[in-house]
Write an enzyme that holds these catalytic residues in place. Sequence first.
Site, PDB file in Angstrom:
ATOM      1  N   LYS A  52      40.517 -58.505  31.056  1.00 10.30           N
ATOM      2  CA  LYS A  52      39.741 -57.937  32.171  1.00 10.30           C
ATOM      3  C   LYS A  52      40.668 -57.234  33.178  1.00 10.30           C
ATOM      4  O   LYS A  52      40.370 -56.129  33.632  1.00 10.30           O
ATOM      5  CB  LYS A  52      38.929 -59.047  32.857  1.00 10.30           C
ATOM      6  CG  LYS A  52      37.880 -59.672  31.944  1.00 10.30           C
ATOM      7  CD  LYS A  52      36.995 -60.662  32.672  1.00 10.30           C
ATOM      8  CE  LYS A  52      37.743 -61.905  33.112  1.00 10.30           C
ATOM      9  NZ  LYS A  52      38.230 -62.704  31.964  1.00 10.30           N
ATOM     10  N   THR A  53      41.771 -57.869  33.522  1.00  8.14           N
ATOM     11  CA  THR A  53      42.713 -57.247  34.454  1.00  8.14           C
ATOM     12  C   THR A  53      43.312 -55.989  33.850  1.00  8.14           C
ATOM     13  O   THR A  53      43.454 -54.955  34.522  1.00  8.14           O
ATOM     14  CB  THR A  53      43.832 -58.235  34.835  1.00  8.14           C
ATOM     15  OG1 THR A  53      43.257 -59.411  35.415  1.00  8.14           O
ATOM     16  CG2 THR A  53      44.802 -57.607  35.828  1.00  8.14           C
ATOM     17  N   ASP A  84      39.080 -59.925  41.275  1.00 10.87           N
ATOM     18  CA  ASP A  84      39.059 -60.975  40.259  1.00 10.87           C
ATOM     19  C   ASP A  84      38.295 -62.194  40.784  1.00 10.87           C
ATOM     20  O   ASP A  84      38.252 -62.419  41.998  1.00 10.87           O
ATOM     21  CB  ASP A  84      40.502 -61.362  39.908  1.00 10.87           C
ATOM     22  CG  ASP A  84      40.596 -62.089  38.570  1.00 10.87           C
ATOM     23  OD1 ASP A  84      39.587 -62.131  37.834  1.00 10.87           O
ATOM     24  OD2 ASP A  84      41.683 -62.608  38.265  1.00 10.87           O
ATOM     25  N   THR A 107      34.603 -65.090  35.114  1.00 11.38           N
ATOM     26  CA  THR A 107      34.491 -65.936  33.933  1.00 11.38           C
ATOM     27  C   THR A 107      33.146 -66.645  33.905  1.00 11.38           C
ATOM     28  O   THR A 107      32.821 -67.318  32.937  1.00 11.38           O
ATOM     29  CB  THR A 107      35.615 -66.993  33.918  1.00 11.38           C
ATOM     30  OG1 THR A 107      35.569 -67.747  35.136  1.00 11.38           O
ATOM     31  CG2 THR A 107      36.977 -66.329  33.800  1.00 11.38           C
ATOM     32  N   ARG A 116      46.054 -63.097  25.468  1.00 11.85           N
ATOM     33  CA  ARG A 116      47.078 -63.647  26.366  1.00 11.85           C
ATOM     34  C   ARG A 116      47.793 -64.821  25.712  1.00 11.85           C
ATOM     35  O   ARG A 116      49.014 -64.950  25.801  1.00 11.85           O
ATOM     36  CB  ARG A 116      46.442 -64.095  27.679  1.00 11.85           C
ATOM     37  CG  ARG A 116      47.453 -64.686  28.676  1.00 11.85           C
ATOM     38  CD  ARG A 116      46.755 -65.232  29.900  1.00 11.85           C
ATOM     39  NE  ARG A 116      46.083 -64.170  30.635  1.00 11.85           N
ATOM     40  CZ  ARG A 116      45.150 -64.395  31.552  1.00 11.85           C
ATOM     41  NH1 ARG A 116      44.750 -65.629  31.811  1.00 11.85           N
ATOM     42  NH2 ARG A 116      44.596 -63.378  32.199  1.00 11.85           N
TER      43      ARG A 116
END
Length: 356
Positions: free
Chosen positions: A76-77, A121, A170, A229
């Site tokens: 997402k980032t 975020d 999330t 990640r």
Amino acid sequence: MNWDDTTDETAAERLVGSVADREDQAVEAALRPKDLGEFIGQEKVREQLDLVLRAARARGATADHVLLSGAPGLGKTTLSMIIAAEMGAPIRITSGPAIQHAGDLAAILSSLQEGEVLFLDEIHRMSRPAEEMLYMAMEDFRVDVIVGKGPGATAIPLELPPFTLVGATTRAGLLPPPLRDRFGFTAHMEFYEPAELERVIHRSANLLDVEIDPAGAAEIAGRSRGTPRIANRLLRRVRDYAQVKADGFITRDIAGAALKVYEVDGRGLDRLDRGVLEALLKLFGGGPVGLSTLAVAVGEERETVEEVAEPFLVREGLLARTPRGRVATPAAWAHLGLTPPRSSTGGNGQGDLFGA
């Protein structure tokens, strides 16, 4: 410095940890894709987002606000940074927990440049006053700043330059409908398939100048919990092992041996995951058992067990949530090589004792 002093030692540990975190963040930043063409996986999201951005560029307009939802570590980032890069705009990064007052948000919004991307975020964790201010900012590019208190308070309208808000969450279900409806494009990011993670690993290995064969990449991908990640983190740890214990070349055997050292098993379960399962099976006969009791048994906070371990264990079919508590599945007993009690039908009947 007196290293026998507990305070000094604790401070030193924090310093070392902080340096390590910064190094990890620098490596992660270097591995991030820079445009949609480099971004692996999330095919539907990429196609839809590409249309949104191309259309905005063709009109010479600011892109619509974007909401990205999905589990941590799915990109997402990275996508927010790609949006800014594709639009040729600067990006401002903040988070919901950092905005606890409407004034905090007003200060950020009033300093934005035209066309700038604001990445927010954990947007579901904003305070309610800031959230309500954001409604007007997203829709009308305006905020009302309250000056004074009581009967003499005055609302001064502040015009904002057009900007693009990229919200990440999330837990999309926690967003109120008025906020969710103000996003022009919403996307839910899915977990990655092993083949996609293999591509991620090969790309990262190339950037890190690490030699890895297809079998080694497949071994890491299979233990990465469907998350890029985690795949990149495991690749770096396997690289360390290969450099110290072997010739630096990562094969399936080297990857397996390295991940055994780091306590990541064949299905991707780590120390915490296995601790939760072992407590559930060995201490409570497979459940049902309440979340708080389970957390105490593994020596972790309730939130850690619920938000870090549980989602993966449920997705893997190793644990089930029931009204009476957490219950181990037959697959959990098989994975740990244990035999369920004869009377067990998925639990030991202790749900009323331990609670949900």
